[in-house]
Design a protein around this motif. Structure first.
Motif, PDB file in Angstrom:
ATOM      1  N   GLY A  84       0.798  -1.222   0.000  1.00  0.00           N
ATOM      2  CA  GLY A  84       0.000   0.000   0.000  1.00  0.00           C
ATOM      3  C   GLY A  84       0.823   1.261   0.000  1.00  0.00           C
ATOM      4  O   GLY A  84       1.768   1.423  -0.781  1.00  0.00           O
ATOM      5  N   THR A  85       0.499   2.175   0.915  1.00  0.00           N
ATOM      6  CA  THR A  85       1.192   3.464   0.963  1.00  0.00           C
ATOM      7  C   THR A  85       2.382   3.463   1.916  1.00  0.00           C
ATOM      8  O   THR A  85       2.881   4.526   2.282  1.00  0.00           O
ATOM      9  N   ALA A  86       2.860   2.278   2.303  1.00  0.00           N
ATOM     10  CA  ALA A  86       4.107   2.237   3.074  1.00  0.00           C
ATOM     11  C   ALA A  86       5.215   2.910   2.275  1.00  0.00           C
ATOM     12  O   ALA A  86       5.999   3.722   2.806  1.00  0.00           O
ATOM     13  N   LEU A  87       5.288   2.600   0.987  1.00  0.00           N
ATOM     14  CA  LEU A  87       6.291   3.212   0.116  1.00  0.00           C
ATOM     15  C   LEU A  87       6.028   4.700  -0.049  1.00  0.00           C
ATOM     16  O   LEU A  87       6.952   5.529   0.044  1.00  0.00           O
ATOM     17  N   ASP A  88       4.772   5.077  -0.293  1.00  0.00           N
ATOM     18  CA  ASP A  88       4.446   6.488  -0.515  1.00  0.00           C
ATOM     19  C   ASP A  88       4.677   7.318   0.744  1.00  0.00           C
ATOM     20  O   ASP A  88       5.058   8.493   0.663  1.00  0.00           O
ATOM     21  N   SER A  89       4.484   6.701   1.914  1.00  0.00           N
ATOM     22  CA  SER A  89       4.779   7.403   3.170  1.00  0.00           C
ATOM     23  C   SER A  89       6.270   7.642   3.307  1.00  0.00           C
ATOM     24  O   SER A  89       6.705   8.691   3.815  1.00  0.00           O
ATOM     25  N   SER A  90       7.069   6.680   2.852  1.00  0.00           N
ATOM     26  CA  SER A  90       8.517   6.876   2.849  1.00  0.00           C
ATOM     27  C   SER A  90       8.901   8.010   1.897  1.00  0.00           C
ATOM     28  O   SER A  90       9.768   8.837   2.206  1.00  0.00           O
ATOM     29  N   ARG A  91       8.233   8.054   0.747  1.00  0.00           N
ATOM     30  CA  ARG A  91       8.491   9.151  -0.198  1.00  0.00           C
ATOM     31  C   ARG A  91       8.111  10.489   0.412  1.00  0.00           C
ATOM     32  O   ARG A  91       8.791  11.503   0.192  1.00  0.00           O
ATOM     33  N   LEU A  92       7.017  10.512   1.179  1.00  0.00           N
ATOM     34  CA  LEU A  92       6.605  11.754   1.845  1.00  0.00           C
ATOM     35  C   LEU A  92       7.646  12.184   2.867  1.00  0.00           C
ATOM     36  O   LEU A  92       8.010  13.369   2.945  1.00  0.00           O
ATOM     37  N   LYS A  93       8.142  11.240   3.652  1.00  0.00           N
ATOM     38  CA  LYS A  93       9.187  11.573   4.628  1.00  0.00           C
ATOM     39  C   LYS A  93      10.439  12.091   3.940  1.00  0.00           C
ATOM     40  O   LYS A  93      11.088  13.025   4.430  1.00  0.00           O
ATOM     41  N   TYR A  94      10.788  11.487   2.814  1.00  0.00           N
ATOM     42  CA  TYR A  94      11.970  11.926   2.068  1.00  0.00           C
ATOM     43  C   TYR A  94      11.781  13.355   1.566  1.00  0.00           C
ATOM     44  O   TYR A  94      12.689  14.193   1.649  1.00  0.00           O
ATOM     45  N   ALA A  95      10.572  13.653   1.061  1.00  0.00           N
ATOM     46  CA  ALA A  95      10.289  15.010   0.586  1.00  0.00           C
ATOM     47  C   ALA A  95      10.339  16.014   1.741  1.00  0.00           C
ATOM     48  O   ALA A  95      10.900  17.113   1.607  1.00  0.00           O
ATOM     49  N   LEU A  96       9.791  15.638   2.889  1.00  0.00           N
ATOM     50  CA  LEU A  96       9.825  16.514   4.062  1.00  0.00           C
ATOM     51  C   LEU A  96      11.252  16.702   4.577  1.00  0.00           C
ATOM     52  O   LEU A  96      11.632  17.786   5.029  1.00  0.00           O
ATOM     53  N   SER A  97      12.027  15.645   4.489  1.00  0.00           N
ATOM     54  CA  SER A  97      13.428  15.727   4.904  1.00  0.00           C
ATOM     55  C   SER A  97      14.196  16.703   4.033  1.00  0.00           C
ATOM     56  O   SER A  97      15.011  17.497   4.525  1.00  0.00           O
ATOM     57  N   ARG A  98      13.920  16.681   2.742  1.00  0.00           N
ATOM     58  CA  ARG A  98      14.655  17.551   1.823  1.00  0.00           C
ATOM     59  C   ARG A  98      14.333  19.019   2.036  1.00  0.00           C
ATOM     60  O   ARG A  98      15.204  19.880   1.862  1.00  0.00           O
ATOM     61  N   VAL A  99      13.096  19.338   2.431  1.00  0.00           N
ATOM     62  CA  VAL A  99      12.746  20.752   2.601  1.00  0.00           C
ATOM     63  C   VAL A  99      13.055  21.272   4.000  1.00  0.00           C
ATOM     64  O   VAL A  99      13.091  22.485   4.213  1.00  0.00           O
ATOM     65  N   THR A 100      13.275  20.365   4.967  1.00  0.00           N
ATOM     66  CA  THR A 100      13.540  20.812   6.341  1.00  0.00           C
ATOM     67  C   THR A 100      14.950  20.500   6.818  1.00  0.00           C
ATOM     68  O   THR A 100      15.437  21.135   7.764  1.00  0.00           O
ATOM     69  N   GLY A 101      15.598  19.512   6.222  1.00  0.00           N
ATOM     70  CA  GLY A 101      16.929  19.111   6.661  1.00  0.00           C
ATOM     71  C   GLY A 101      16.925  18.086   7.774  1.00  0.00           C
ATOM     72  O   GLY A 101      18.001  17.648   8.203  1.00  0.00           O
ATOM     73  N   PHE A 102      15.747  17.671   8.248  1.00  0.00           N
ATOM     74  CA  PHE A 102      15.676  16.664   9.305  1.00  0.00           C
ATOM     75  C   PHE A 102      15.743  15.252   8.719  1.00  0.00           C
ATOM     76  O   PHE A 102      15.288  14.994   7.601  1.00  0.00           O
TER      77      PHE A 102
END
Length: 323
Positions: A154-172
């Motif tokens: 399911g969205t386990a992968l898409d949630s990882s993609r969301l975290k990656y996108a959030l990481s890139r814009v915040t640096g966390f």
């Protein structure tokens, strides 16, 4: 002697082969049973033979030895496994349409569900094949297995993609971010932005306190998560590493009885008023599959998106006679 962990894989294409390699490298499986949808095609059997050989050649570099079993099309052999991973698909059919594999994967699944079930399989299905939520619903309906024992990536992968996108814009670091894409693994998925937090602190609060760091474009971040797979596909005509790792993470949670919390596809039994279909919400995953579904306090707009996503899954179920 300890318990021997047996994992089966159906479909040794791009994703199935990476699932196998990741299971071996991480030391998750003691015995790995691999099958392919050969249909008398020598090239498919040759592909399976090649992957088994390649994995065997790599064992000297892995954490521990793994028994590699080439089952050909004898799906009944997988009934002894603790977990079966369904990776039988054709990603080329989804090049321009998230639902492009619908008829192929649901027809293919009919070929192995019955022999595996008839042979007495009592473990957990982890299904990757797309549309993931439709195939998960099909496995549950045709096998008669307890619904909790069918887990879609399911969205386990898409949630990882969301975290990656959030990481890139915040640096966390991604591991410090709690964030979920919900609904179908497809075009109608959505980010539960109201539930995003960094180290336990809600994103909404951080946006008010540190607008220079957290005042980023929310829609752009959500779109990056939704479109990540197509960025990958555009460059190499498949997605393989991340989705295989998502499946292996679920397998590890099951065989280790971790009670791991992740977004994944599970049967709706009244969650937000939805019934009878698989889609993704945050779930607790352990030895019996999905142990519990967690309810988030979604906004009205997010609830509308969830219902629209479920409606799309239900429409696809109707197209293949599973509604």
């Amino acid at each position: 002697m300890g318990t021997v962990t047996k994992i089966g894989i159906i479909g040794m294409g791009h994703v199935g082969a990476h699932v196998a390699n990741s299971l071996v490298l991480q030391g998750i499986a003691d015995e790995l049973y691999m099958t392919e949808i050969c249909s008398g095609e020598a090239s498919r059997q040759a592909k399976l033979d090649a992957e088994v050989q390649d994995l065997g050649d790599s064992l000297a570099f892995c954490p521990h030895n793994v028994a590699l079993v080439n089952c050909g099309e004898d799906y009944a052999q997988l009934a002894q496994c603790d977990v079966i991973v369904n990776a039988a698909g054709d990603v080329s059919l989804a090049a321009t349409n998230r639902d492009g594999e619908l008829f192929y994967t649901t027809d293919t699944a009919k070929r192995f569900i019955e022999p595996v079930t008839a042979a007495g399989f009592g473990g957990v299905w982890v299904t990757i094949a797309n549309p993931c939520d439709v195939v998960a619903t099909e496995i549950w309906k045709l096998s008669g297995i307890d619904s909790n024992r069918v887990v879609g990536t399911g969205t386990a992968l898409d949630s990882s993609r969301l975290k990656y996108a959030l990481s890139r814009v915040t640096g966390f670091d991604q591991h410090s971010i709690s964030a979920y894409m919900l609904g179908e693994h497809g075009a109608s998925m959505f980010a539960a932005l109201s539930a995003v937090s960094f180290g336990g602190k809600p994103l909404s609060q951080l946006r008010a306190e540190q607008p220079e760091r957290f005042g980023f474009d929310l829609a752009a971040v959500e779109d990056a998560a939704r479109q990540g797979g197509y960025v990958t596909y555009a460059g190499k005509q498949c997605t393989e590493f991340a989705v295989a790792d998502a499946a292996c993470r679920l397998v590890r949670a099951i065989v280790s009885n971790e009670h791991y919390i992740t977004a994944c596809s599970t049967l709706m039994t009244g969650e937000y008023g939805e019934y009878g279909l698989f889609t993704s919400l945050p779930c607790v995953v352990g030895a019996d599959g999905v142990e519990e579904v967690l309810h988030l306090d979604l906004t009205d707009a997010e609830l509308d998106e969830f219902h629209a996503s479920c409606a799309h899954v239900r429409e696809n179920l109707g197209r293949v006679g599973l509604a």
